[in-house]
Design a protein around this motif. Structure first.
Motif, PDB file in Angstrom:
ATOM      1  N   VAL A 168       3.781  10.691   6.076  1.00 16.40           N
ATOM      2  CA  VAL A 168       3.676   9.374   6.715  1.00 16.40           C
ATOM      3  C   VAL A 168       3.039   8.341   5.761  1.00 16.40           C
ATOM      4  CG1 VAL A 168       2.538   8.106   8.587  1.00 16.40           C
ATOM      5  CG2 VAL A 168       3.671  10.287   9.060  1.00 16.40           C
ATOM      6  N   LEU A 172       4.973   4.781   4.686  1.00 18.98           N
ATOM      7  CA  LEU A 172       4.491   3.425   4.948  1.00 18.98           C
ATOM      8  C   LEU A 172       4.421   2.607   3.663  1.00 18.98           C
ATOM      9  CD1 LEU A 172       1.829   4.270   7.617  1.00 18.98           C
ATOM     10  CD2 LEU A 172       3.558   2.480   7.875  1.00 18.98           C
TER      11      LEU A 172
ATOM     12  N   THR B 255      -5.209  -3.249   8.322  1.00 18.37           N
ATOM     13  CA  THR B 255      -4.114  -3.313   7.344  1.00 18.37           C
ATOM     14  C   THR B 255      -2.941  -2.417   7.706  1.00 18.37           C
ATOM     15  OG1 THR B 255      -4.931  -1.474   5.987  1.00 18.37           O
ATOM     16  CG2 THR B 255      -5.803  -3.671   5.481  1.00 18.37           C
ATOM     17  N   TRP B 256      -1.814  -2.739   7.087  1.00 20.22           N
ATOM     18  CA  TRP B 256      -0.601  -1.939   7.230  1.00 20.22           C
ATOM     19  C   TRP B 256      -0.874  -0.491   6.841  1.00 20.22           C
ATOM     20  CZ3 TRP B 256       3.940  -1.989   9.409  1.00 20.22           C
ATOM     21  CH2 TRP B 256       4.999  -1.242   8.899  1.00 20.22           C
ATOM     22  N   GLN B 257      -1.641  -0.315   5.770  1.00 14.70           N
ATOM     23  CA  GLN B 257      -1.924   1.041   5.298  1.00 14.70           C
ATOM     24  C   GLN B 257      -2.683   1.851   6.367  1.00 14.70           C
ATOM     25  OE1 GLN B 257      -4.485   1.505   1.853  1.00 14.70           O
ATOM     26  NE2 GLN B 257      -4.116   3.706   1.838  1.00 14.70           N
ATOM     27  N   ASP B 258      -3.494   1.163   7.171  1.00 13.25           N
ATOM     28  CA  ASP B 258      -4.277   1.890   8.186  1.00 13.25           C
ATOM     29  C   ASP B 258      -3.394   2.660   9.165  1.00 13.25           C
ATOM     30  OD1 ASP B 258      -6.708   1.010   7.140  1.00 13.25           O
ATOM     31  OD2 ASP B 258      -6.644  -0.843   8.304  1.00 13.25           O
ATOM     32  N   LEU B 259      -2.158   2.196   9.332  1.00 14.48           N
ATOM     33  CA  LEU B 259      -1.265   2.902  10.255  1.00 14.48           C
ATOM     34  C   LEU B 259      -1.018   4.339   9.813  1.00 14.48           C
ATOM     35  CD1 LEU B 259       1.433   0.182  11.056  1.00 14.48           C
ATOM     36  CD2 LEU B 259      -0.446   0.936  12.514  1.00 14.48           C
ATOM     37  N   GLU B 260      -1.190   4.619   8.506  1.00 12.24           N
ATOM     38  CA  GLU B 260      -0.945   5.983   8.022  1.00 12.24           C
ATOM     39  C   GLU B 260      -1.921   6.966   8.664  1.00 12.24           C
ATOM     40  OE1 GLU B 260      -1.477   5.399   3.832  1.00 12.24           O
ATOM     41  OE2 GLU B 260      -3.609   5.854   3.867  1.00 12.24           O
TER      42      GLU B 260
END
Lengths: 223, 499
Positions: A168, A172, B255-260
């Motif tokens: 994942v 992203l 942040t977008w990265q936090d979704l990981e």
């Protein structure tokens, strides 16, 4: 006072314990979790993808560029598909052998018209091996989000190994948040009745994935 | 039951009724044990789960400590991407905003994605009052809506219903809301799901307006995320012309990265899957794809009050996975309705009293709806120390103290129902300060032990109704110690009462 000011004012008063000089990014977040779980060759990553796709009841096929058009025709014929939705940017040779009538993805097409279409064929942006997930980013070979939703049969072509990532976090990093994204892990499913898993509620009840190898693997995922 | 959690009784009364419902308990036990075991396997696949969990908690803490900053950033990003942002201080305002937005479209019907936030504010009821019909499209929510019932679980709202009950509801009610259930419908889950598919497809294909919540909002990019399984979410998020999302302000991540982190924590914790079948992300509007109009309603409704409590604040980390419900011995027996709000189980026991205040009878009982066994903390993917918050809220209920209500500091008075407990504690303190009195009391208790009742009279009755009274031993520990190891000086030192 506007509600915006009211809510933001409440937030600031509620955070009276936070030192005034503290910058958000200074609040520590340790990212010592793994970028990817385990080490694998590119081939093994593709194998894991196939395994996890199948585990969540997607039907997995393999093809090289030579055999793709015939495989697509066979799979559509097996379903008895008479009409097939295709994104405008799909490689024309993918559908070269198909007997079914092609319905091009257009803004003007209504959802009801789409509901009469039997199947849809698309590419994808990224596939995630660890979770068995396909990610569509509405790129030219994937089309609008609804074409992979309303028809009951989705045939998705994944270029391997180029479009496959392990995890994942890796997925992203490859994706553009400004594009609308759809992450698909197996066909539509529900467990709402006594936690018995039933495939197929509103999205496509059959998801078939073709892992496509070789022959000028085509463009990298769109960014 | 009817469609709103109004006038719900305090937890002990509701739980007492629920635990006598044999069918409910059987449904719940089956469901919670199934998902509990599956989840443990899904989590065991990731050897960095502890690190992911710590990172998830840390990201949420960063967000909460600077929520004003991130909300402003989110608003700017959503607006730049073509969305319109509205702010709602409370439920009433959120309902007013949404009702107005639907009215502007000229539509009288909306389709809905399952959303805790809209349940919390009673949106469906508010829309109904304005003459707008809201159709729930998640299968479990549909079962609840058709059954004129209330959700009882965060993830599986109809967990309290078994297949034959669901079949009966479909046969009796579907026709009143749209396409009737097929004749001869059996109670197999596959046939029931098919009936729902046919019933709802007509709604999806004609809907002009959809209402959703969101699992996450990314401040940096203005991206909203909805995680689901059935595809009803995708239908609502992409087919209608107008999309209105009502989202609690705490759903923000930087942040977008936090979704990981969260896209690994959430599916495994909630449905016990490596990944849920569908996740949709969208950023404002996209030309020619999906709704041309997008509204985001940012909801406070008690969240800033919760934020003001430095112990209770951690409840706002919650990503609504429902893992804590499935491991909770109290939830398993009492069921979700007893908690009297859309947030049942351990998380509900700390979230509801904080969002609404602990003054009400239900709210003041919820911090006691727990055995403090700690299983909820162990399983929480963002490490919310639920037992710590429960104890903190119990203290607030009993002792009163400073709280924030609707953004204003207030001093809460001690709860009246706890007067007897406080009197008992004061009396106990007096006795413990006087060893002679204590010893005399213990001897008296030991000698009369055959006469003790199994239930306490008066104020102690409620307590002893659900508990065995401890048996009093024939000899107190102090006497035993004195007899077997005693030096004979203790009694002299502590008041001179001879043996």
């Amino acid at each position: 006072m506007s509600s915006r000011d009211e809510v933001l004012g409440r937030v600031r008063r509620a955070l009276a314990d936070v030192p005034g000089g503290e910058r958000p990014e200074r609040v520590p977040v340790r990212r010592d979790y793994r970028r990817v779980h385990g080490s694998r060759t590119a081939e093994e990553t593709v194998e894991l993808l196939a395994e996890n796709l199948a585990d969540y009841r997607a039907v997995v096929h393999r093809s090289d560029t030579e055999g793709l058009a015939v495989l697509i025709r066979t799979l559509l014929a097996r379903r008895g598909a008479r009409t097939v939705a295709v994104p405008q940017g799909l490689e024309p040779w993918w559908m070269a052998a198909a007997d079914a009538a092609l319905v091009e993805d257009r803004a003007a097409t209504t959802a009801r018209e789409l509901d009469t279409v039997d199947s849809v064929v698309t590419g994808c942006a990224v596939a995630v091996a660890e979770t068995g997930t396909l990610v569509l980013d509405a790129g030219p070979d994937q089309g609008r989000r609804r074409i992979t939703l309303v028809p009951d049969h989705h045939l998705c072509v994944v270029r391997v190994p180029d479009q496959v990532v392990g995890s994942v976090p890796e997925a992203l990093a490859r994706l553009d948040p400004r594009r609308p994204l759809t992450w698909i892990s197996g066909p539509s499913a529900t467990s709402d009745i006594e936690l018995d898993r039933v495939e197929g509620v509103h999205g496509p009840r059959t998801l078939e994935v073709i892992l496509l190898t070789g022959g000028g693997a085509g463009p990298l995922p769109s960014r | 039951m009817n469609g709103a959690y109004l006038g719900m009784p305090a937890f002990p009364r509701a739980a007492a009724a629920a635990t006598r419902d044999g069918r409910l308990r059987a449904n719940l036990t089956h469901a919670t044990h199934t998902i509990r075991d599956k989840r443990a396997r899904a989590v065991a696949e990731l050897d960095d789960w502890a690190q992911l969990r710590a990172a998830g908690a840390a990201v949420k803490d960063r967000t909460l400590r600077h929520l004003d900053h991130y909300l402003e950033q989110l608003e700017a990003a959503v607006t730049a991407a073509g969305g319109q942002v509205h702010w709602a201080a409370d439920a009433e305002e959120a309902n007013r905003i949404v009702t107005e937005l639907v009215r502007e479209t000229g539509e009288r019907e909306v389709v809905k994605v399952k959303s805790m936030a809209t349940q919390e504010i009673g949106l469906n009821e508010a829309l109904a009052e304005a003459g707008i019909r809201a159709y729930e499209t998640d299968l479990a929510e549909l079962i609840v809506q058709l059954g004129n019932d209330l959700p009882s679980h965060i993830l599986v709202p109809a967990i309290h219903r078994n297949r034959s009950e669901i079949r009966d509801i479909f046969l009796a009610e579907m026709g009143r809301w749209g396409r009737p259930a097929p004749e001869g419908l059996s109670d197999s889950p596959a046939e029931l799901a098919e009936a729902a598919r046919l019933h709802l497809r007509e709604k999806f294909l004609s809907a002009k307006v959809a209402i959703s919540g969101a699992n996450f909002m990314v401040a940096e990019t203005g991206t909203l995320v909805v995680v689901e399984s059935e595809g009803n979410g995708r239908m609502c998020l992409t087919l209608p012309e107008t999309l209105i999302s009502v989202v609690g302000i705490e759903k923000t991540v930087p942040t977008w990265q936090d979704l990981e982190i969260f896209l690994q924590l959430l599916p495994r914790s909630s449905t016990a899957e490596r990944m849920n079948p569908y996740t949709s992300t969208w950023t404002g509007t996209t030309d020619g794809d999906g709704p041309g109009t997008f509204h985001l309603v940012l909801l406070d409704n008690g969240r800033t009050d919760t934020l003001a409590d430095t112990v209770g604040r951690q409840a706002l980390r919650c990503i609504r996975c429902s893992a804590c419900l499935n491991v909770c011995p109290v939830y398993e027996r009492a069921g979700g309705h007893a908690y009297g709000s859309p947030y049942p189980g351990p998380i509900g026991a700390i979230l509801t009293p904080q969002l609404r205040g602990v003054e009400g009878a239900l709210e003041s009982s919820l911090p006691y709806a727990s055995s403090l066994c700690g299983a909820c903390y162990e399983v929480c993917p963002v490490a919310i120390d639920i037992p710590e918050v429960l104890v903190h809220l119990r203290e607030r209920v009993v002792e009163g103290g400073e709280v924030t209500r609707r953004g204003t500091r207030a001093v809460l008075r001690p709860a009246r129902g706890h007067a007897a407990e406080r009197a008992a504690m004061r009396a106990a303190g007096w006795v413990f300060d006087r060893p002679g009195v204590l010893r005399a009391g213990m001897r008296l208790a030991a000698r009369t032990r055959r006469l003790h009742p199994r239930r306490l009279p008066g104020p102690g009755r409620a307590w002893s109704q659900t508990r065995e009274l401890p048996a009093v031993p024939a000899e107190s520990f102090r006497d035993w110690w004195q007899r077997t190891r005693g030096t004979g000086t203790e009694s002299a030192r502590q008041g001179g009462e001879g043996t």
